[in-house]
Design a protein around this motif. Structure first.
Motif, PDB file in Angstrom:
ATOM      1  N   ARG A  63       1.136  -1.394   0.068  1.00  0.00           N
ATOM      2  CA  ARG A  63       0.314  -0.104  -0.155  1.00  0.00           C
ATOM      3  C   ARG A  63       1.277   1.501  -0.007  1.00  0.00           C
ATOM      4  NH1 ARG A  63      -5.241  -1.765   0.004  1.00  0.00           N
ATOM      5  NH2 ARG A  63      -5.704  -3.648   1.227  1.00  0.00           N
ATOM      6  N   LEU A  64       0.770   1.654  -1.369  1.00  0.00           N
ATOM      7  CA  LEU A  64       1.429   3.411  -1.406  1.00  0.00           C
ATOM      8  C   LEU A  64       0.853   4.248  -1.744  1.00  0.00           C
ATOM      9  CD1 LEU A  64       4.247   1.747  -3.881  1.00  0.00           C
ATOM     10  CD2 LEU A  64       4.772   2.468  -1.696  1.00  0.00           C
ATOM     11  N   ALA A  65       0.797   5.492  -1.095  1.00  0.00           N
ATOM     12  CA  ALA A  65       0.772   6.848  -0.827  1.00  0.00           C
ATOM     13  C   ALA A  65      -0.345   6.856  -2.400  1.00  0.00           C
ATOM     14  CB  ALA A  65       0.914   8.053  -0.839  1.00  0.00           C
ATOM     15  N   ASP A  66      -0.121   6.411  -3.588  1.00  0.00           N
ATOM     16  CA  ASP A  66      -0.805   6.688  -4.857  1.00  0.00           C
ATOM     17  C   ASP A  66      -1.317   5.492  -5.362  1.00  0.00           C
ATOM     18  OD1 ASP A  66       2.198   5.239  -5.512  1.00  0.00           O
ATOM     19  OD2 ASP A  66       2.317   6.479  -7.135  1.00  0.00           O
ATOM     20  N   GLY A  67      -1.435   4.384  -4.356  1.00  0.00           N
ATOM     21  CA  GLY A  67      -2.407   2.962  -4.560  1.00  0.00           C
ATOM     22  C   GLY A  67      -1.893   2.444  -3.923  1.00  0.00           C
ATOM     23  N   ASP A  68      -2.939   0.646  -4.571  1.00  0.00           N
ATOM     24  CA  ASP A  68      -2.500  -0.482  -4.407  1.00  0.00           C
ATOM     25  C   ASP A  68      -1.419  -0.471  -5.419  1.00  0.00           C
ATOM     26  OD1 ASP A  68      -1.798  -3.178  -4.068  1.00  0.00           O
ATOM     27  OD2 ASP A  68      -4.071  -3.448  -3.458  1.00  0.00           O
ATOM     28  N   ALA A  69      -0.277  -1.577  -4.764  1.00  0.00           N
ATOM     29  CA  ALA A  69       1.005  -1.347  -5.575  1.00  0.00           C
ATOM     30  C   ALA A  69       0.964  -2.819  -6.149  1.00  0.00           C
ATOM     31  CB  ALA A  69       2.769  -1.555  -4.561  1.00  0.00           C
ATOM     32  N   LEU A  70       0.228  -3.570  -6.208  1.00  0.00           N
ATOM     33  CA  LEU A  70      -0.076  -5.066  -6.889  1.00  0.00           C
ATOM     34  C   LEU A  70      -0.143  -5.102  -8.332  1.00  0.00           C
ATOM     35  CD1 LEU A  70      -1.807  -7.094  -4.382  1.00  0.00           C
ATOM     36  CD2 LEU A  70       0.198  -7.027  -4.545  1.00  0.00           C
ATOM     37  N   GLY A  71      -0.988  -3.153  -8.921  1.00  0.00           N
ATOM     38  CA  GLY A  71      -1.139  -2.921  -9.543  1.00  0.00           C
ATOM     39  C   GLY A  71      -0.015  -3.046 -10.778  1.00  0.00           C
ATOM     40  N   ILE A  72       2.290  -2.849 -10.130  1.00  0.00           N
ATOM     41  CA  ILE A  72       2.658  -2.155 -10.952  1.00  0.00           C
ATOM     42  C   ILE A  72       3.201  -3.437 -10.523  1.00  0.00           C
ATOM     43  CG2 ILE A  72       2.472  -0.024 -10.877  1.00  0.00           C
ATOM     44  CD1 ILE A  72       3.867  -0.485  -8.381  1.00  0.00           C
ATOM     45  N   LEU A  73       2.938  -4.562 -10.439  1.00  0.00           N
ATOM     46  CA  LEU A  73       3.832  -6.197  -9.901  1.00  0.00           C
ATOM     47  C   LEU A  73       4.194  -6.295 -11.967  1.00  0.00           C
ATOM     48  CD1 LEU A  73       1.829  -8.115  -7.531  1.00  0.00           C
ATOM     49  CD2 LEU A  73       4.586  -7.356  -7.881  1.00  0.00           C
ATOM     50  N   VAL A  83       9.890  -9.842  -7.566  1.00  0.00           N
ATOM     51  CA  VAL A  83       9.059  -8.594  -7.094  1.00  0.00           C
ATOM     52  C   VAL A  83       9.212  -9.675  -6.053  1.00  0.00           C
ATOM     53  CG1 VAL A  83       7.491  -7.023  -6.141  1.00  0.00           C
ATOM     54  CG2 VAL A  83       8.947  -7.270  -8.209  1.00  0.00           C
ATOM     55  N   LEU A  84       9.598  -9.215  -4.840  1.00  0.00           N
ATOM     56  CA  LEU A  84       8.687  -9.898  -2.921  1.00  0.00           C
ATOM     57  C   LEU A  84       8.358  -8.437  -2.931  1.00  0.00           C
ATOM     58  CD1 LEU A  84       8.973 -11.696  -1.225  1.00  0.00           C
ATOM     59  CD2 LEU A  84      11.295 -10.849   0.064  1.00  0.00           C
ATOM     60  N   VAL A  85       6.856  -8.911  -2.289  1.00  0.00           N
ATOM     61  CA  VAL A  85       5.697  -8.305  -1.783  1.00  0.00           C
ATOM     62  C   VAL A  85       5.800  -7.867   0.183  1.00  0.00           C
ATOM     63  CG1 VAL A  85       3.288  -7.329  -1.679  1.00  0.00           C
ATOM     64  CG2 VAL A  85       4.485  -7.807  -3.999  1.00  0.00           C
ATOM     65  N   LEU A  86       5.516  -6.665   0.228  1.00  0.00           N
ATOM     66  CA  LEU A  86       5.159  -6.998   1.517  1.00  0.00           C
ATOM     67  C   LEU A  86       4.687  -5.875   2.280  1.00  0.00           C
ATOM     68  CD1 LEU A  86       8.910  -5.044   3.537  1.00  0.00           C
ATOM     69  CD2 LEU A  86       8.120  -6.998   3.102  1.00  0.00           C
ATOM     70  N   THR A  87       3.249  -6.861   3.588  1.00  0.00           N
ATOM     71  CA  THR A  87       2.209  -6.656   3.156  1.00  0.00           C
ATOM     72  C   THR A  87       1.785  -6.407   4.990  1.00  0.00           C
ATOM     73  OG1 THR A  87      -0.062  -7.341   2.951  1.00  0.00           O
ATOM     74  CG2 THR A  87       1.121  -8.772   3.374  1.00  0.00           C
ATOM     75  N   SER A  93      -5.979 -14.254  -0.633  1.00  0.00           N
ATOM     76  CA  SER A  93      -6.496 -13.561  -1.781  1.00  0.00           C
ATOM     77  C   SER A  93      -5.201 -13.107  -2.496  1.00  0.00           C
ATOM     78  CB  SER A  93      -7.856 -12.965  -1.834  1.00  0.00           C
ATOM     79  OG  SER A  93      -8.357 -12.350  -2.719  1.00  0.00           O
ATOM     80  N   VAL A  94      -4.766 -11.663  -1.180  1.00  0.00           N
ATOM     81  CA  VAL A  94      -3.646 -11.222  -2.151  1.00  0.00           C
ATOM     82  C   VAL A  94      -2.504 -11.746  -2.249  1.00  0.00           C
ATOM     83  CG1 VAL A  94      -1.745  -9.600  -0.818  1.00  0.00           C
ATOM     84  CG2 VAL A  94      -4.183  -9.402   0.005  1.00  0.00           C
ATOM     85  N   ALA A  95      -2.517 -13.358  -1.799  1.00  0.00           N
ATOM     86  CA  ALA A  95      -1.073 -14.298  -2.427  1.00  0.00           C
ATOM     87  C   ALA A  95      -1.065 -14.634  -3.493  1.00  0.00           C
ATOM     88  CB  ALA A  95      -0.933 -15.040  -1.263  1.00  0.00           C
ATOM     89  N   VAL A  96      -2.732 -14.726  -4.399  1.00  0.00           N
ATOM     90  CA  VAL A  96      -3.164 -15.267  -5.249  1.00  0.00           C
ATOM     91  C   VAL A  96      -3.013 -14.205  -5.933  1.00  0.00           C
ATOM     92  CG1 VAL A  96      -4.565 -15.521  -6.994  1.00  0.00           C
ATOM     93  CG2 VAL A  96      -4.687 -16.852  -4.228  1.00  0.00           C
ATOM     94  N   GLN A  97      -3.540 -13.169  -6.299  1.00  0.00           N
ATOM     95  CA  GLN A  97      -3.529 -11.826  -6.539  1.00  0.00           C
ATOM     96  C   GLN A  97      -1.478 -11.511  -7.045  1.00  0.00           C
ATOM     97  OE1 GLN A  97      -5.716  -7.993  -5.769  1.00  0.00           O
ATOM     98  NE2 GLN A  97      -6.245  -9.255  -4.134  1.00  0.00           N
ATOM     99  N   VAL A  98      -0.545 -12.007  -6.316  1.00  0.00           N
ATOM    100  CA  VAL A  98       0.988 -12.051  -6.343  1.00  0.00           C
ATOM    101  C   VAL A  98       0.853 -12.816  -6.921  1.00  0.00           C
ATOM    102  CG1 VAL A  98       3.021 -11.818  -4.834  1.00  0.00           C
ATOM    103  CG2 VAL A  98       1.326 -10.319  -4.067  1.00  0.00           C
ATOM    104  N   ALA A  99       0.475 -13.983  -6.589  1.00  0.00           N
ATOM    105  CA  ALA A  99       1.065 -14.972  -7.740  1.00  0.00           C
ATOM    106  C   ALA A  99       0.742 -15.046  -9.494  1.00  0.00           C
ATOM    107  CB  ALA A  99       0.546 -15.999  -7.402  1.00  0.00           C
ATOM    108  N   LYS A 100      -0.538 -14.121  -9.410  1.00  0.00           N
ATOM    109  CA  LYS A 100      -1.094 -14.534 -10.574  1.00  0.00           C
ATOM    110  C   LYS A 100      -0.269 -13.022 -11.706  1.00  0.00           C
ATOM    111  CE  LYS A 100      -5.261 -16.263 -10.524  1.00  0.00           C
ATOM    112  NZ  LYS A 100      -7.074 -15.361 -10.498  1.00  0.00           N
TER     113      LYS A 100
END
Length: 214
Positions: A63-73, A83-87, A93-100
């Motif tokens: 989560r960044l100030a300009d939005g959900d960072a999953l959108g730039i994976l 990319v290693l995501v910190l949450t 559900s979030v893990a699946v989004q990261v993997a996809k």
């Protein structure tokens, strides 16, 4: 003749909180064979810096100030970085989004620094890092054996959920959607039922946890 030292793992930090970023950088720079090559504070900076610094690993705050960072994976992956995501909340559900989206792992912000260092090394070496407890449900969701919570929401119900997340009242939702009060109440009730929530606030909390809203 001595063998050459291996190249250090190059890490790009993407974190918009200064204290957190400084702590992460200090910990990683102290680790043998790891160097932080840059820090970005937004999604746009992350993509630009990944192209400029060519990191091996991008440590990405979700989560960044300009939005959900999953959108730039996907964009980050195109630079060749892993990319290693910190949450703060590692849900299936979030893990699946990261993997996809091609992410290499998902790590809780509350993890110990030693765990973080190990995860960076594993990801740089081509591995993936997800909480073992999440793996069975991640597999089921990726293979379609278990539907994601909220998957059955209709387009109008998703609009209703978005408005609930904005803090809109039932009357305001009806006005925005152009429907009657009774119809609005029905939409809200179905959202609650499909998310397994008992209140509007709980529905929004569940939706955020499941990655349905940013």
């Amino acid at each position: 003749m001595t063998s050459a030292e291996p190249n250090p793992i190059r890490v790009l930090l993407v974190e918009d909180h200064d204290m957190v970023a400084e702590a992460l950088q200090l910990a990683l720079d102290r680790a043998d064979g790891i160097t932080v090559v840059g820090r970005a504070r937004s999604r746009a900076e992350a993509v630009a810096d990944a192209g400029e610094h060519e990191p091996d690993v991008v440590l990405l705050d979700r989560r960044l100030a300009d939005g959900d960072a999953l959108g730039i994976l996907a964009e980050l992956g195109e630079t060749g970085a892993r990319v290693l995501v910190l949450t703060g909340d590692a849900t299936p559900s979030v893990a699946v989004q990261v993997a996809k989206a091609g992410g290499a792992g998902l790590l809780l912000k509350s993890s110990q620094l030693g765990v973080l260092e190990s995860a960076v090394r594993d990801v740089a070496a081509g591995g993936v890092v997800f909480d073992p407890e999440l793996l069975p449900e991640i597999f089921d969701r990726l293979t379609g054996r278990a539907p994601a919570r909220g998957a059955e929401l209709t387009a109008r119900e998703r609009e209703t959920l978005d408005l609930l997340a904005e803090g809109a009242t039932t009357e305001e939702i009806g006005e925005r959607l152009g429907v009657s009060r009774n119809t609005t109440r029905n939409h809200v009730q179905r959202v609650l039922e499909k998310l397994g929530a008992r209140s509007k606030l709980e529905a929004v909390a569940v939706a955020r946890r499941e990655g349905l809203i940013g």
